[in-house]
Design an enzyme around this catalytic site. Structure first.
Site, mmCIF file in Angstrom:
data_model
loop_
_atom_site.group_PDB
_atom_site.id
_atom_site.type_symbol
_atom_site.label_atom_id
_atom_site.label_comp_id
_atom_site.label_asym_id
_atom_site.label_seq_id
_atom_site.Cartn_x
_atom_site.Cartn_y
_atom_site.Cartn_z
ATOM 1 N N GLU A 137 5.152 43.920 60.736
ATOM 2 C CA GLU A 137 5.087 42.977 59.064
ATOM 3 C C GLU A 137 4.098 42.182 59.486
ATOM 4 O O GLU A 137 3.423 41.671 60.692
ATOM 5 C CB GLU A 137 6.506 42.608 59.058
ATOM 6 C CG GLU A 137 7.520 43.353 59.050
ATOM 7 C CD GLU A 137 8.514 42.706 59.100
ATOM 8 O OE1 GLU A 137 9.282 41.403 59.276
ATOM 9 O OE2 GLU A 137 9.999 43.515 59.258
ATOM 10 N N GLY A 141 4.083 42.236 64.791
ATOM 11 C CA GLY A 141 3.347 43.564 65.347
ATOM 12 C C GLY A 141 3.475 44.278 66.662
ATOM 13 O O GLY A 141 5.048 44.748 66.629
ATOM 14 N N SER A 142 3.165 43.835 67.624
ATOM 15 C CA SER A 142 3.530 43.733 68.661
ATOM 16 C C SER A 142 4.962 43.548 68.988
ATOM 17 O O SER A 142 5.748 44.829 70.316
ATOM 18 C CB SER A 142 3.009 43.199 69.734
ATOM 19 O OG SER A 142 1.351 44.073 69.857
ATOM 20 N N THR A 168 1.616 53.505 57.807
ATOM 21 C CA THR A 168 0.337 55.008 57.379
ATOM 22 C C THR A 168 0.895 55.872 56.361
ATOM 23 O O THR A 168 2.403 55.882 56.189
ATOM 24 C CB THR A 168 0.694 55.532 58.988
ATOM 25 O OG1 THR A 168 -0.532 54.698 59.556
ATOM 26 C CG2 THR A 168 -0.250 57.017 58.762
ATOM 27 N N ARG A 257 4.678 58.411 70.986
ATOM 28 C CA ARG A 257 3.830 57.882 72.432
ATOM 29 C C ARG A 257 3.139 59.395 72.687
ATOM 30 O O ARG A 257 1.317 58.801 72.068
ATOM 31 C CB ARG A 257 4.301 57.140 72.759
ATOM 32 C CG ARG A 257 4.410 55.242 72.567
ATOM 33 C CD ARG A 257 5.206 55.002 73.288
ATOM 34 N NE ARG A 257 5.194 53.594 72.566
ATOM 35 C CZ ARG A 257 6.178 52.436 72.548
ATOM 36 N NH1 ARG A 257 6.617 52.350 73.385
ATOM 37 N NH2 ARG A 257 6.548 51.123 72.228
ATOM 38 N N GLU A 380 1.578 52.505 66.950
ATOM 39 C CA GLU A 380 2.829 53.053 68.267
ATOM 40 C C GLU A 380 2.959 52.110 69.723
ATOM 41 O O GLU A 380 3.346 52.817 70.559
ATOM 42 C CB GLU A 380 2.707 54.354 68.244
ATOM 43 C CG GLU A 380 2.668 55.503 67.576
ATOM 44 C CD GLU A 380 4.575 54.612 67.067
ATOM 45 O OE1 GLU A 380 4.782 54.798 65.325
ATOM 46 O OE2 GLU A 380 4.856 55.920 67.453
HETATM 47 C C1 LIG Z 1 -4.869 51.922 60.985
HETATM 48 C C2 LIG Z 1 -3.631 51.313 61.176
HETATM 49 C C3 LIG Z 1 -1.957 51.674 61.190
HETATM 50 C C4 LIG Z 1 -0.998 51.860 61.288
HETATM 51 N N1 LIG Z 1 -0.075 52.718 61.093
HETATM 52 C C5 LIG Z 1 1.045 51.848 60.829
HETATM 53 C C6 LIG Z 1 2.624 52.748 60.403
HETATM 54 O O1 LIG Z 1 2.597 53.776 60.390
HETATM 55 N N2 LIG Z 1 3.543 52.080 60.640
HETATM 56 C C7 LIG Z 1 4.252 50.756 61.191
HETATM 57 O O2 LIG Z 1 5.188 49.426 61.498
HETATM 58 N N3 LIG Z 1 3.135 50.183 61.735
HETATM 59 C C8 LIG Z 1 1.123 50.222 62.060
HETATM 60 N N4 LIG Z 1 0.676 49.790 62.252
HETATM 61 C C9 LIG Z 1 0.619 48.348 63.181
HETATM 62 C C10 LIG Z 1 0.549 49.177 64.083
HETATM 63 O O3 LIG Z 1 1.714 49.121 65.156
HETATM 64 C C11 LIG Z 1 -0.108 47.419 65.083
HETATM 65 O O4 LIG Z 1 -0.984 46.879 64.691
HETATM 66 C C12 LIG Z 1 0.513 46.933 66.728
HETATM 67 O O5 LIG Z 1 1.652 47.721 66.871
HETATM 68 C C13 LIG Z 1 -0.135 45.592 67.021
HETATM 69 O O6 LIG Z 1 0.602 44.482 66.366
HETATM 70 P P1 LIG Z 1 -0.461 43.787 65.773
HETATM 71 O O7 LIG Z 1 -1.597 44.379 65.049
HETATM 72 O O8 LIG Z 1 0.254 42.786 64.990
HETATM 73 O O9 LIG Z 1 -1.203 42.465 67.037
HETATM 74 P P2 LIG Z 1 -0.732 41.591 67.607
HETATM 75 O O10 LIG Z 1 0.932 42.250 67.916
HETATM 76 O O11 LIG Z 1 -0.427 40.160 67.126
HETATM 77 O O12 LIG Z 1 -1.845 41.761 69.326
HETATM 78 C C14 LIG Z 1 -2.469 41.734 69.038
HETATM 79 C C15 LIG Z 1 -2.928 41.454 70.693
HETATM 80 O O13 LIG Z 1 -2.625 40.330 71.134
HETATM 81 C C16 LIG Z 1 -2.142 41.462 72.294
HETATM 82 N N5 LIG Z 1 -0.760 41.498 72.713
HETATM 83 C C17 LIG Z 1 0.375 40.637 71.352
HETATM 84 N N6 LIG Z 1 1.425 40.773 72.551
HETATM 85 C C18 LIG Z 1 1.153 40.942 74.342
HETATM 86 C C19 LIG Z 1 1.503 40.677 75.156
HETATM 87 N N7 LIG Z 1 3.086 40.485 75.311
HETATM 88 N N8 LIG Z 1 0.786 40.553 76.823
HETATM 89 C C20 LIG Z 1 -0.175 40.882 76.406
HETATM 90 N N9 LIG Z 1 -0.913 41.359 76.101
HETATM 91 C C21 LIG Z 1 0.144 41.594 74.414
HETATM 92 C C22 LIG Z 1 -2.236 43.333 72.111
HETATM 93 O O14 LIG Z 1 -1.590 44.239 72.498
HETATM 94 C C23 LIG Z 1 -2.846 43.058 70.452
HETATM 95 O O15 LIG Z 1 -4.220 42.836 72.053
HETATM 96 C C24 LIG Z 1 -0.845 50.371 61.941
HETATM 97 C C25 LIG Z 1 -1.708 49.660 62.340
HETATM 98 C C26 LIG Z 1 -3.380 50.091 62.064
HETATM 99 C C27 LIG Z 1 -4.132 49.202 62.082
#
Ligand SMILES: Cc1cc2nc3c(=O)[nH]c(=O)nc-3n(C[C@H](O)[C@H](O)[C@H](O)COP(=O)(O)OP(=O)(O)OC[C@H]3O[C@@H](n4cnc5c(N)ncnc54)[C@H](O)[C@@H]3O)c2cc1C
Length: 403
Positions: A137, A141-142, A168, A257, A380
């Site tokens: 959302e 994300g993470s 996706t 994964r 993932e």
């Molecule tokens: C092309 C594409 C397809 C996708 N498909 C799907 C899908 O089918 N379903 C779905 O649900 N999601 C999907 N995603 C979402 C994807 O799983 C998320 O983008 C991913 O989990 C990261 O979340 P975020 O982008 O919000 O980054 P954020 O969580 O905001 O993180 C930003 C950066 O900070 C780092 N970070 C965050 N927390 C920590 C921590 N505690 N310690 C150290 N580093 C940290 C992360 O590693 C990253 O580098 C997709 C994304 C893309 C780009």
């Protein structure tokens, strides 16, 4: 004892997947990279082929991955090998094209969720439809525990409200597995997954996002405003067990994964093969005699790439093997994804560098593979999140203590 040889029964499937990668995906790879968001109709025929393989008991699809569980008599499931087999097939498909592999009908990440947590009756209904997965959302994300999409029961229906991004196959799939919370105050234990059929009242496709890589795959933003689905579309139990935490829904990741790690290996191997071919043409032939230090620098680099790839391959195979044998594999699944995701970006980018101008130009697929591989290190669970999970497992710490 752990066995990381390629099982005999997987060989035919690997060969078939490789053929698909070579004969179906590669010829249309650039076309659908350029024509982003255009559905590759060539894949319909492929979906029918995979259905036939599943019916023939060959397995090898995403909807076939699950942890081996005990059967009613207390013994382990007899049928094993689906995770490993699917993984090895996925490597070959992504050697062909990762974006197209993500677009094969009925092979969505939501299918893996159905395989992991659905009841037998639900598997009957949705085991063979195309299911996307919607966790992410705008504010989550993470940290998937932070999701804000809600679900509450009204009579015989669940009512969903919220927005999902980066879904996706979100436009093309038959249904979406949506993560939503039953009670924001109860934390991760209240997060459940729901099968939301495409076109459910209150569900709206907001847009498709333009992307750096895997451009053949559609990535959707979907909104749910009082979206209504039948009561029995919840996957698993509606009971909130605060002791169990994420429990059920997280099982999906233990299966997916290693698969995403396998995808990264497929793309990286494609790049490595092309760069090896180019070096050969330039008169640099691989020879494993002597140390890398006595060889041309470009070849020494290729040996390093090969070694990283092999280490990644063994780790993803181990994680899948554990799942097939009903052995908890969360740590290994994260290790494998972290290593393979990093290797994927390293190998594909290094191949671009080694190839010089041919690496950056669009005459070859090297630049495309470098773009495609990055997402495999992100979705993932990102590289950083996988390392966090491994650290927690190794140090015996909970997410509340190490975040
Ligand atoms: C092309 C594409 C397809 C996708 N498909 C799907 C899908 O089918 N379903 C779905 O649900 N999601 C999907 N995603 C979402 C994807 O799983 C998320 O983008 C991913 O989990 C990261 O979340 P975020 O982008 O919000 O980054 P954020 O969580 O905001 O993180 C930003 C950066 O900070 C780092 N970070 C965050 N927390 C920590 C921590 N505690 N310690 C150290 N580093 C940290 C992360 O590693 C990253 O580098 C997709 C994304 C893309 C780009």
């Amino acid at each position: 004892m752990i066995q990381l040889e390629i099982p005999k029964r997987a060989r035919a499937l690997i060969a078939q997947a490789h053929q698909v990668g070579e004969a179906v995906f590669r010829p249309i790879s650039r076309k659908y990279d350029t024509a982003e968001h255009t559905y590759a109709k060539e894949l319909d025929m492929l979906a029918a082929l995979m259905d036939g393989m599943a019916q023939g008991g060959q397995g090898g699809g995403v909807n076939d991955v699950a942890q081996a569980r005990e059967d009613d008599s207390g013994g382990k499931k007899k049928k094993r090998g689906n995770n490993l087999q699917t993984l090895l097939g996925m490597v070959e498909l992504c050697w062909g094209d990762a974006g197209l592999a993500l677009t094969i009908p009925r092979q969505g990440l939501g299918n893996a969720a159905v395989a992991a947590v659905a009841s037998p009756d639900q598997k009957e209904r949705w085991g063979n439809v195309w299911a996307a997965m919607a966790i992410t959302e705008p504010g989550a994300g993470s940290d998937s525990a932070a999701i804000r999409t809600t679900a509450h029961l009204e009579g015989d229906e669940w009512v969903l409200n919220g927005e999902k991004i980066f879904v996706t196959a979100g436009e093309r799939a038959t249904g979406i597995v949506v993560w939503a919370t039953l009670d924001k105050n109860l934390g991760r234990a209240a997060i459940k997954s729901f099968f939301v059929p495409q076109g459910s009242p209150g569900m709206r496709l907001v847009r498709l996002d333009h992307k750096m890589g895997i451009r053949a795959s559609d990535t959707a933003v979907i909104e749910f405003v009082n979206c209504r689905i039948p009561k029995d579309n919840i996957l698993g139990s509606a009971e909130i067990d605060t002791k169990k935490g994420f429990g059920g829904v997280m099982q999906t990741f233990d299966n997916t994964r290693p698969l995403v790690g396998g995808m990264a290996i497929g793309v990286a191997r494609a790049s490595l093969e092309v760069i090896q071919g180019m070096l050969e043409k330039a008169g640099l032939h691989s020879s494993y005699e002597g140390t890398p230090w006595t060889q041309p620098a470009a070849l020494a680099e290729v040996y390093r790439m090969e070694a990283e790839l092999e280490a990644s391959r063994l780790l993803v195979m181990k994680a899948a093997w554990l799942a097939d044998h009903g052995i908890p594999n969360s740590k290994e699944a994260s290790m494998a994804k972290a290593k393979a995701g990093r290797t994927g970006t390293y190998v594909t980018l290094r191949a671009v560098e080694l190839a010089g101008d041919a690496g950056y130009a669009q005459n070859e697929l090297l630049e495309k593979w470098a773009r495609d591989s990055k997402i495999l290190d992100i979705f993932e669970g990102t590289q950083q999140i996988q390392l966090l999970i491994v650290a927690r497992a190794v140090l015996g710490l909970k997410s509340t203590h190490l975040r």
